[in-house]
Motif scaffolding. Sequence first.
Motif, PDB file in Angstrom:
ATOM      1  N   VAL A  33       9.268 100.842  27.000  1.00  0.00           N
ATOM      2  CA  VAL A  33       7.907 101.241  27.370  1.00  0.00           C
ATOM      3  C   VAL A  33       6.988 101.384  26.150  1.00  0.00           C
ATOM      4  CG1 VAL A  33       8.499 103.710  27.411  1.00  0.00           C
ATOM      5  CG2 VAL A  33       6.575 102.882  28.765  1.00  0.00           C
TER       6      VAL A  33
ATOM      7  N   PHE B 169      -1.293  99.143  34.529  1.00  0.00           N
ATOM      8  CA  PHE B 169      -1.114 100.322  33.677  1.00  0.00           C
ATOM      9  C   PHE B 169      -0.782 101.515  34.557  1.00  0.00           C
ATOM     10  CE2 PHE B 169      -3.713  97.619  30.954  1.00  0.00           C
ATOM     11  CZ  PHE B 169      -3.043  97.750  29.750  1.00  0.00           C
ATOM     12  N   GLY B 170       0.030 102.421  34.054  1.00  0.00           N
ATOM     13  CA  GLY B 170       0.358 103.641  34.777  1.00  0.00           C
ATOM     14  C   GLY B 170       0.022 104.841  33.911  1.00  0.00           C
ATOM     15  N   TYR B 171      -0.096 105.987  34.555  1.00  0.00           N
ATOM     16  CA  TYR B 171      -0.379 107.214  33.820  1.00  0.00           C
ATOM     17  C   TYR B 171       0.712 108.233  34.104  1.00  0.00           C
ATOM     18  CZ  TYR B 171      -5.078 105.272  33.536  1.00  0.00           C
ATOM     19  OH  TYR B 171      -6.148 104.457  33.286  1.00  0.00           O
TER      20      TYR B 171
ATOM     21  N   ARG C 261       2.735  98.604  32.293  1.00  0.00           N
ATOM     22  CA  ARG C 261       3.807  98.297  33.235  1.00  0.00           C
ATOM     23  C   ARG C 261       4.185  96.821  33.144  1.00  0.00           C
ATOM     24  NH1 ARG C 261       3.185  99.607  39.053  1.00  0.00           N
ATOM     25  NH2 ARG C 261       5.382 100.136  38.944  1.00  0.00           N
TER      26      ARG C 261
ATOM     27  N   ARG D  85       3.474 103.161  25.202  1.00  0.00           N
ATOM     28  CA  ARG D  85       2.494 104.147  25.659  1.00  0.00           C
ATOM     29  C   ARG D  85       1.313 104.186  24.699  1.00  0.00           C
ATOM     30  NH1 ARG D  85       7.425 107.003  26.233  1.00  0.00           N
ATOM     31  NH2 ARG D  85       7.906 107.468  28.403  1.00  0.00           N
TER      32      ARG D  85
ATOM     33  N   CYS E 119       2.644 113.093  29.518  1.00  0.00           N
ATOM     34  CA  CYS E 119       3.599 112.624  28.525  1.00  0.00           C
ATOM     35  C   CYS E 119       4.090 113.796  27.703  1.00  0.00           C
ATOM     36  CB  CYS E 119       2.899 111.602  27.635  1.00  0.00           C
ATOM     37  SG  CYS E 119       3.868 111.051  26.244  1.00  0.00           S
TER      38      CYS E 119
ATOM     39  N   TYR F 186       0.471 103.954  30.040  1.00  0.00           N
ATOM     40  CA  TYR F 186       1.507 103.061  29.547  1.00  0.00           C
ATOM     41  C   TYR F 186       1.397 101.712  30.239  1.00  0.00           C
ATOM     42  CZ  TYR F 186       4.186 104.029  33.827  1.00  0.00           C
ATOM     43  OH  TYR F 186       4.589 104.131  35.133  1.00  0.00           O
TER      44      TYR F 186
END
Lengths: 479, 262
Positions: free
Chosen positions: A106, A83-85, A99, A108, A88, A97
């Motif tokens: 994507v 997961f990435g941040y 990965r 989110r 937004c 979101y």
Amino acid sequence: MLLSRKDNLSPAYDEHLQRYLFGRECLVEELPFSEEIIKRHVRKRFITLHPGIEPATDGLMALLSGTKRWVCRRCGNTDPREFGYCSCSRCGKTCVYCRHCLNMGVVRACSRLATWSGPAPERTSLPWRDSSRICEWTGTLSDVQEKVADDLDQYQSEGKSFLIWAVCGSGKTEIMFRALEHALRLGERAVLATPRTDVVRELFPRFKAAFPKVPISALYAGSEDKDPEAPFVIATTHQLIRFYRYFDRVFIDEVDAFPYHYDPMLEYAVLKSAKEKAPIAYLTATPPPVLKSAFLSGKLPGAKIARRFHGYPLPVPKDCWAGNWRKLVGQGRLPESFNQWVRAKMESGKQIFVFVPSVTLLREVTELLQKRGLARVAGVHAEDPDRHTKVMFFREGQIRILVTTTILERGVTISGVEAAVLGADDPIFDERALVQIAGRVGRSASQPAGDVIYFHNGRTLEMIRARRHIEQMNSEGGF
Amino acid sequence: MNGDRCLFCRKLREEPLHFRTLLSPETPPGLCRSCAGKLAPIDPRRSCERCGRDLGRLDGRLVHGNICRDCERWAGSGRNGLFGKNRSLYSYNEMMKEIITAFKFRSDAVMAQAFRKEFRTAYRRLIRDDPSLWIRIRKGGRLFRNDPSHVIIPIPLSEERLQQRGFNQAVLLTENLGRPITEALIRRSGEEKQSKKNRRQRLKIPRNNPFTLDPQTASSIAGKKVILVDDIYTTGATLRLAAAAIEPAAPLSIDSLTLVHG
Ligand SMILES: [Zn+2]
Ligand SMILES: [Zn+2]
Ligand SMILES: [Zn+2]
Ligand SMILES: [Zn+2]
């Protein structure tokens, strides 16, 4: 009165949207319909929206340790590293979101996934239902296969899941035909799921030939055999993820899946794509522990096929100490015991598979073997662009040694081929992988035996389990 | 998000252990050596004084002194305005193309963090290059750390594009610097794509600038040195348009920093 009559004449929902979304799950922005139309359907509850990413509710450890865990609703990913941040600009917050499924667009935390919750669309005619034979396969099943095919259909028709635990090389595909024919006759939708693209490509023509009147869809990245109305779908895990409560019956083919056999996404995708309570048939040579214990305790009905189609036992693997193989290869040398075995095989005119634990080792070992000049050697891994050419040369016998990190296509059954695992003590080679590798040897009736050697630097529990597994299957097969 | 895996290929990075990594509980995110090795970093000592392009990759005939021909054209165009110099970290190549695709078009926002260390170094070098700073140090003034004389402005996206992508890549790159960000510019939507114009058209600055200055930020820019941040320097037209929009706020200078020169 007037109003209700008008309602009856024009349905309250858009039929194109209904057909597009029924049985599927899409990001709202992916839907080729205007925002206004979508909003109207959401208001009237024909469309249900779900957050793309939600906090994981399971896992006491996560709760206790206070670290936040997430689940991607589309692909089921829960690995915190996937997961990435970012800040937004859609929701104005720091948004997480996924990965893991980025290549599908994507997802989110503020994305919405849409599913159809209105009535099912009217199905166009299903002409195959009226023909006397839907399955036109003319081969015959052995007595054992016959019994399993009947049991499978019986249990599935009662809505029960079923495990087919069959040794590598026992001919499993045809066992599914009867249950599938029954499903198609009832007008059901069925799916065959597998982690590997090459398995989809290999199975598609076989099913097409057996069910010539039935539209069949083959779904993998880049496939051209797609038919949204097809009642039978053969799909990879990734493609399955787009479905939502769509299939009445599921077949999972996880035979020879190494190195993809541990894929939690497959399980997630299957559960999501199937209707609630849809029966699942699981075909495997090496059932994962949960299924194995459910089967052995009698909770999950199933059948074992312990004999290969040619009637000979599975080759039992042998362990052979190779010293610190990793260090030796790093120094540009191959273990002596391994060298001797390869030389002996080349002198007796055999072809061999050499399985290694990583792509880096694959390159090194291939080069070292090439330097020795015993025979033509090639290395091939799952993403190798020249994979098909190399496999073809190996099949034709021009390449004598194939170093690999993966089980090759099932079509690659080379008569008389033998196998070695260099570095069998590496953690990537668990019981299931080692059993599947051994299953590559002795597949033809003319040469049903052959060496399977695990070269190691210290025997592991997995190696012992793999051998026990094979011996157990052989004894159940009456050997 | 831990840094033990490569942000791009997701494989274990197998960074050699050194003192600093042993001391910190988490490795900062980044690329593995194999992926990083496929990039083309620009050596600042061998780059165009103005646009920061890698002069080593240019035909020698196109270079006079330390300035490339494009920059000579800009200088003679009368449209350079207050725009001073640009610095970029990498030349555009196949690997960078893949990274930009993942970052911008597949919306993998964390890719911005892959260049945190390099971005900070390049920023410090850019503002240290500033001769007036040396003058100030000689006079016993403040060092560059948190230098309040610089205002960092990322190049904005149009509202439409921002909603589509979900983030502004220039802002994410700027966040790497760990300094205050001033979002002073607004970008009108519906402008023509740079890549659709030919070279001559691109070197011209269109009459109606897509950028406008947020008047509320004007006072914080007056008398300051502006550093613009963007993901890529292609012809320099975008950055010069942004500079032109900022000029009325009377900054001391306008320079820029981009990840890629291509
Ligand atoms: Zn996902
Ligand atoms: Zn968001
Ligand atoms: Zn990498
Ligand atoms: Zn230049």
